[in-house]
Design a protein around this motif. Structure first.
Motif, PDB file in Angstrom:
ATOM      1  N   MET A 225      21.731  26.444  18.928  1.00  6.68           N
ATOM      2  CA  MET A 225      22.165  26.609  20.399  1.00  6.68           C
ATOM      3  C   MET A 225      23.264  25.539  21.059  1.00  6.68           C
ATOM      4  O   MET A 225      22.666  24.269  20.904  1.00  6.68           O
ATOM      5  N   MET A 226      24.141  25.927  21.386  1.00 13.98           N
ATOM      6  CA  MET A 226      25.087  24.946  21.939  1.00 13.98           C
ATOM      7  C   MET A 226      24.403  24.328  23.479  1.00 13.98           C
ATOM      8  O   MET A 226      23.853  24.889  24.071  1.00 13.98           O
ATOM      9  N   LYS A 227      24.678  23.075  23.499  1.00 14.27           N
ATOM     10  CA  LYS A 227      24.198  22.087  24.865  1.00 14.27           C
ATOM     11  C   LYS A 227      25.302  21.577  25.505  1.00 14.27           C
ATOM     12  O   LYS A 227      26.580  21.665  24.910  1.00 14.27           O
ATOM     13  N   LEU A 228      25.050  21.484  26.648  1.00 19.28           N
ATOM     14  CA  LEU A 228      26.301  21.011  27.372  1.00 19.28           C
ATOM     15  C   LEU A 228      26.810  19.613  27.096  1.00 19.28           C
ATOM     16  O   LEU A 228      27.964  19.356  27.006  1.00 19.28           O
ATOM     17  N   SER A 229      25.800  18.781  26.428  1.00 22.13           N
ATOM     18  CA  SER A 229      26.430  17.530  26.047  1.00 22.13           C
ATOM     19  C   SER A 229      27.275  17.669  24.648  1.00 22.13           C
ATOM     20  O   SER A 229      27.914  16.681  24.014  1.00 22.13           O
ATOM     21  N   ASP A 230      27.175  18.728  24.100  1.00 20.39           N
ATOM     22  CA  ASP A 230      28.187  19.027  22.917  1.00 20.39           C
ATOM     23  C   ASP A 230      29.558  19.260  23.321  1.00 20.39           C
ATOM     24  O   ASP A 230      30.232  19.181  22.291  1.00 20.39           O
ATOM     25  N   LEU A 231      30.027  19.699  24.409  1.00 25.70           N
ATOM     26  CA  LEU A 231      31.212  19.892  25.030  1.00 25.70           C
ATOM     27  C   LEU A 231      31.935  18.541  25.370  1.00 25.70           C
ATOM     28  O   LEU A 231      31.345  17.632  25.852  1.00 25.70           O
ATOM     29  N   GLU A 232      33.319  18.865  25.400  1.00 25.81           N
ATOM     30  CA  GLU A 232      34.006  17.729  25.444  1.00 25.81           C
ATOM     31  C   GLU A 232      34.726  17.754  26.878  1.00 25.81           C
ATOM     32  O   GLU A 232      35.078  19.001  27.354  1.00 25.81           O
ATOM     33  N   VAL A 233      34.425  16.683  27.506  1.00 24.39           N
ATOM     34  CA  VAL A 233      35.021  16.698  29.054  1.00 24.39           C
ATOM     35  C   VAL A 233      36.549  16.597  28.890  1.00 24.39           C
ATOM     36  O   VAL A 233      37.015  15.501  28.574  1.00 24.39           O
ATOM     37  N   VAL A 234      37.246  17.327  29.505  1.00 22.28           N
ATOM     38  CA  VAL A 234      38.811  17.427  29.533  1.00 22.28           C
ATOM     39  C   VAL A 234      39.250  17.240  30.994  1.00 22.28           C
ATOM     40  O   VAL A 234      40.678  17.422  30.979  1.00 22.28           O
ATOM     41  N   GLU A 235      38.462  17.575  31.765  1.00 23.14           N
ATOM     42  CA  GLU A 235      39.091  17.589  33.288  1.00 23.14           C
ATOM     43  C   GLU A 235      37.941  17.070  34.260  1.00 23.14           C
ATOM     44  O   GLU A 235      36.753  17.316  34.232  1.00 23.14           O
ATOM     45  N   TYR A 236      38.454  16.294  35.167  1.00 19.82           N
ATOM     46  CA  TYR A 236      37.450  15.820  36.373  1.00 19.82           C
ATOM     47  C   TYR A 236      38.130  16.127  37.431  1.00 19.82           C
ATOM     48  O   TYR A 236      39.390  15.929  37.648  1.00 19.82           O
ATOM     49  N   GLN A 237      37.208  16.553  38.756  1.00 27.34           N
ATOM     50  CA  GLN A 237      38.094  16.451  39.875  1.00 27.34           C
ATOM     51  C   GLN A 237      37.863  15.289  40.848  1.00 27.34           C
ATOM     52  O   GLN A 237      36.893  14.764  40.833  1.00 27.34           O
ATOM     53  N   LEU A 238      38.990  14.625  41.360  1.00 33.25           N
ATOM     54  CA  LEU A 238      39.011  13.485  41.759  1.00 33.25           C
ATOM     55  C   LEU A 238      38.999  13.767  43.341  1.00 33.25           C
ATOM     56  O   LEU A 238      38.416  12.891  44.020  1.00 33.25           O
ATOM     57  N   ASP A 239      39.627  14.715  43.949  1.00 30.02           N
ATOM     58  CA  ASP A 239      39.818  14.811  45.183  1.00 30.02           C
ATOM     59  C   ASP A 239      39.863  16.531  45.631  1.00 30.02           C
ATOM     60  O   ASP A 239      40.879  17.239  44.793  1.00 30.02           O
ATOM     61  N   GLU A 240      39.034  16.989  46.629  1.00 31.59           N
ATOM     62  CA  GLU A 240      39.304  18.319  46.980  1.00 31.59           C
ATOM     63  C   GLU A 240      39.831  18.555  48.067  1.00 31.59           C
ATOM     64  O   GLU A 240      39.619  17.879  49.240  1.00 31.59           O
ATOM     65  N   ASP A 241      40.783  19.501  48.190  1.00 35.94           N
ATOM     66  CA  ASP A 241      41.595  20.070  49.257  1.00 35.94           C
ATOM     67  C   ASP A 241      41.052  21.219  49.609  1.00 35.94           C
ATOM     68  O   ASP A 241      41.670  22.225  49.138  1.00 35.94           O
ATOM     69  N   THR A 242      40.515  21.267  50.490  1.00 35.95           N
ATOM     70  CA  THR A 242      39.704  22.819  51.162  1.00 35.95           C
ATOM     71  C   THR A 242      40.734  23.873  51.632  1.00 35.95           C
ATOM     72  O   THR A 242      40.447  24.608  51.652  1.00 35.95           O
ATOM     73  N   LEU A 243      41.776  22.962  52.185  1.00 39.69           N
ATOM     74  CA  LEU A 243      42.873  23.865  52.924  1.00 39.69           C
ATOM     75  C   LEU A 243      43.786  24.561  52.010  1.00 39.69           C
ATOM     76  O   LEU A 243      43.768  25.696  52.280  1.00 39.69           O
ATOM     77  N   SER A 244      44.242  23.817  51.020  1.00 38.27           N
ATOM     78  CA  SER A 244      45.214  24.464  50.279  1.00 38.27           C
ATOM     79  C   SER A 244      44.530  24.941  49.037  1.00 38.27           C
ATOM     80  O   SER A 244      45.122  25.972  48.215  1.00 38.27           O
ATOM     81  N   GLY A 245      43.239  24.456  48.805  1.00 36.57           N
ATOM     82  CA  GLY A 245      42.906  24.952  47.510  1.00 36.57           C
ATOM     83  C   GLY A 245      43.253  24.260  46.424  1.00 36.57           C
ATOM     84  O   GLY A 245      42.889  24.776  45.206  1.00 36.57           O
ATOM     85  N   VAL A 246      44.226  23.447  46.315  1.00 32.46           N
ATOM     86  CA  VAL A 246      44.795  22.693  45.141  1.00 32.46           C
ATOM     87  C   VAL A 246      44.128  21.357  45.266  1.00 32.46           C
ATOM     88  O   VAL A 246      44.150  20.400  46.015  1.00 32.46           O
ATOM     89  N   ASP A 247      43.410  21.293  44.289  1.00 33.43           N
ATOM     90  CA  ASP A 247      42.565  19.709  43.852  1.00 33.43           C
ATOM     91  C   ASP A 247      43.260  18.719  43.234  1.00 33.43           C
ATOM     92  O   ASP A 247      44.088  19.088  42.406  1.00 33.43           O
ATOM     93  N   VAL A 248      42.974  17.539  43.572  1.00 31.53           N
ATOM     94  CA  VAL A 248      43.540  16.462  42.805  1.00 31.53           C
ATOM     95  C   VAL A 248      42.668  16.297  41.369  1.00 31.53           C
ATOM     96  O   VAL A 248      41.492  16.290  41.565  1.00 31.53           O
TER      97      VAL A 248
END
Length: 107
Positions: A1-24
Motif C-alpha cells: 500500500m502506498m503511503k504519503l511518505s512514498d510520494l515526492e513533493v514537487v510543489e509548495y505553496q508560499l503565499d495565498e492570494d484569496t482575492l485572485s485565486g492565484v497563489d505563489v
C-alpha cells in the motif's frame, strides 16, 4: 500500500492570494532536457528572480541560460531562503503597493 511518505513533493505553496485565486508556489521544474532539476518561485505566468523581482516566464523553448541563472534555484530550501531574505511578496501584492504609492504621490 502506498503511503504519503512514498510520494515526492514537487510543489509548495508560499503565499495565498484569496482575492485572485492565484497563489505563489515553489515548483520543481523538470521540463528542461539536459539540465538538472531546478526549483522556481512562480505566480501565474511570472517567476521570482535572484534580484527579488518578478519577471515573465517565457515558454520553455524561449528560455535562455541567462533566464535560468536569474530565475532558478538548486533546491527548495535555497528558493525559500531567498524568498524570505528578500522579503518576498506576491506579484499582485507588489503591483497593488506600487499603485497605492503612485496614487499617494499624486495627492
Amino acid at each position: 500500500m502506498m503511503k504519503l511518505s512514498d510520494l515526492e513533493v514537487v510543489e509548495y505553496q508560499l503565499d495565498e492570494d484569496t482575492l485572485s485565486g492565484v497563489d505563489v508556489r515553489l515548483v520543481n521544474r523538470r521540463n528542461m532536457p539536459g539540465r538538472p532539476d531546478r526549483w522556481a518561485i512562480v505566480e501565474g505566468g511570472n517567476c521570482y528572480n535572484w534580484e527579488g523581482e518578478w519577471e515573465y516566464e517565457p515558454m520553455l523553448g524561449s528560455r535562455d541560460d541567462e533566464f535560468f541563472q536569474r530565475c532558478r534555484y538548486a533546491s527548495p530550501q535555497q528558493a525559500l531562503d531567498h524568498w524570505v531574505k528578500s522579503g518576498g511578496k506576491s506579484f499582485r501584492r507588489r503591483c497593488a503597493e506600487k499603485r497605492a504609492a503612485r496614487s499617494g504621490e499624486e495627492e
